[in-house]
Design an enzyme around this catalytic site. Sequence first.
Site, mmCIF file in Angstrom:
data_model
loop_
_atom_site.group_PDB
_atom_site.id
_atom_site.type_symbol
_atom_site.label_atom_id
_atom_site.label_comp_id
_atom_site.label_asym_id
_atom_site.label_seq_id
_atom_site.Cartn_x
_atom_site.Cartn_y
_atom_site.Cartn_z
ATOM 1 N N GLY A 152 0.678 -1.118 -0.080
ATOM 2 C CA GLY A 152 0.062 0.052 -0.071
ATOM 3 C C GLY A 152 0.814 1.304 -0.040
ATOM 4 O O GLY A 152 1.997 1.231 -0.563
ATOM 5 N N SER A 153 0.288 2.328 0.416
ATOM 6 C CA SER A 153 0.974 3.592 0.583
ATOM 7 C C SER A 153 2.185 3.636 1.471
ATOM 8 O O SER A 153 2.100 2.807 2.492
ATOM 9 C CB SER A 153 0.097 4.610 0.586
ATOM 10 O OG SER A 153 -0.314 4.567 1.979
ATOM 11 N N GLY A 172 2.293 2.222 5.526
ATOM 12 C CA GLY A 172 3.282 1.596 5.967
ATOM 13 C C GLY A 172 3.904 1.962 7.354
ATOM 14 O O GLY A 172 4.229 1.557 8.177
ATOM 15 N N GLU A 184 5.788 -3.503 1.036
ATOM 16 C CA GLU A 184 5.842 -3.161 -0.442
ATOM 17 C C GLU A 184 5.006 -1.884 -0.572
ATOM 18 O O GLU A 184 3.773 -1.777 -0.784
ATOM 19 C CB GLU A 184 5.315 -4.275 -1.302
ATOM 20 C CG GLU A 184 5.854 -4.067 -2.794
ATOM 21 C CD GLU A 184 4.804 -3.663 -3.752
ATOM 22 O OE1 GLU A 184 4.951 -2.647 -4.043
ATOM 23 O OE2 GLU A 184 3.935 -4.490 -4.107
ATOM 24 N N CYS A 224 2.155 0.357 -8.405
ATOM 25 C CA CYS A 224 3.235 0.936 -7.674
ATOM 26 C C CYS A 224 4.423 1.079 -8.489
ATOM 27 O O CYS A 224 5.333 1.633 -8.141
ATOM 28 C CB CYS A 224 3.467 0.014 -6.437
ATOM 29 S SG CYS A 224 3.931 -1.637 -6.801
HETATM 30 C C1 UN1 Z 1 1.963 -3.524 -7.377
HETATM 31 O O1 UN1 Z 1 1.678 -2.465 -8.224
HETATM 32 O O2 UN1 Z 1 1.710 -3.402 -6.330
HETATM 33 O O3 UN1 Z 1 5.556 -5.126 -11.770
HETATM 34 C C2 UN1 Z 1 2.388 -4.667 -8.108
HETATM 35 C C3 UN1 Z 1 4.268 -4.934 -12.190
HETATM 36 C C4 UN1 Z 1 3.407 -6.044 -11.513
HETATM 37 C C5 UN1 Z 1 3.079 -5.881 -10.152
HETATM 38 C C6 UN1 Z 1 2.760 -4.725 -9.697
HETATM 39 N N1 UN1 Z 1 3.841 -7.438 -11.895
HETATM 40 O O4 UN1 Z 1 4.155 -3.993 -12.769
#
Ligand code: UN1
Length: 457
Positions: A189-190, A194, A211, A245
């Site tokens: 998440g953000s 975290g 993450e 992300c």
């Molecule tokens: C995410 O956005 O939390 O590499 C994961 C990527 C994807 C996973 C993204 N396999 O863009």
Amino acid sequence: MKFNSHDELVNTSKEAQKKWRLIPAPKRGEIIREFGNELRNQKADLARVITKEARKIVSEAEGEVQEAIDMCDFATGLSRQLYGLTMPSERPDHRLQELWQPLGIVGCITAFNFPMAVFAWNFCLASVCGNSIIWKPSPHATGCADAIKKIWDKVAGDHKELVLILNGGNEEAIALCKNSNIPLISATGSTQMGKELAPLVSARLGRTLLELGGNNAAIVCSTADLDLTVKGVTFSAAGTTGQRCTTLRRAFVHADIYEEFMEKLYAYYATLKIGDPSDATSQLGPLISEKSFNDMQNVLISLKEKDVKIHGGQRFEVSDPKEFYVMPAIVEVDKVEDEMLAETFAPILYVKKFTELKDAIHMQNNVKQGLSSSIFTNDFRESELFLSSEGSDCGIANVNIGTSGAEIGGAFGGEKETGGGRESGSDAWKNYMRRVTATVNYGKDLPLAQGVEFDES
Ligand code: UN1
């Protein structure tokens, strides 16, 4: 399954783990293979649930289910490869070795944007390692969690409770983080989330696997193949409506090719098909919520005060006015603006010119986050510099590929405020186990290490 209390939920997970950990890892792998096969059988249906809830386009939703399937295959293979090292002992008739044991319960908090794949990253590794999982999905994607749970229940036999779902928001996440019966909290998440959750886990000396946010950049060098680069940049910056992300948020483009690159980029952006994500021809669906739309607009409003060139970013009207479709934005800047230093979870790509590669690398690294990065070049000296210790400081560094769309085989995650966690491939499984260093004396004497003498007689 309904639970009367949080303790009941956690105890059920604990009991499930006690049963599961007795099963030899390769047999656990067989059950995970069954799970993967069922995901395969239902790939299209599962993708439809993703499209319905997370509003991802069909191809990306199917790609996400594929990512979960790939994780099952990976974990099945891994079930025979949870290797521990054996080291030479300094003592005669002794064996020194590492054993890997499951942790217990893994608490898994996932975001709306990868509602199945990120669960699979965690669950496949956690379960093959002998753990149970309590999954708190995003409130935007509870149907995705239900669909996955249903499939697990179908293949799990006596182990249905290995996956338990905890629906809710912040309060439920906090309860998981505070619970000392849960040795590992894996949260996506953000960065703000975290920073709120991690101290709760560390206050009880639990482990976290984080993450968090990204603020990913690409460097486009003068030798880059511009057609390839434009496609890579567009997929990463505008694809998934900027809600990965790993989304590309900043591009540093060499002055020699800047004009040509921008011309091609605008031309390519103009071809993007924005619309209902369940229509197979759409490339960009809507933002997840009105809040995301407002966050994007607020950033664009503050940028308008500055000496920048903004292209796109406005609301894109489609038939259903309840949803927030947008034109992906490109913002050309002369200097690094404050807005570029924060992650806005929407399709805004900042573009800035550079002349010296080391300056571009510095700008790329000079943010709080450290998830993904790319260089586009045909000069191996430039790409090798980018991959060296003087180069990208991110967990992911790509050459001639955008910042998003990683395969499962590598470890996934990033540095600094991205949280330092690694999930998915490579040896990320070690995060879900405890390492036991075992020394076995199979001799008749008791020699002490380091030559220590204790009993002279
Ligand atoms: C995410 O956005 O939390 O590499 C994961 C990527 C994807 C996973 C993204 N396999 O863009």
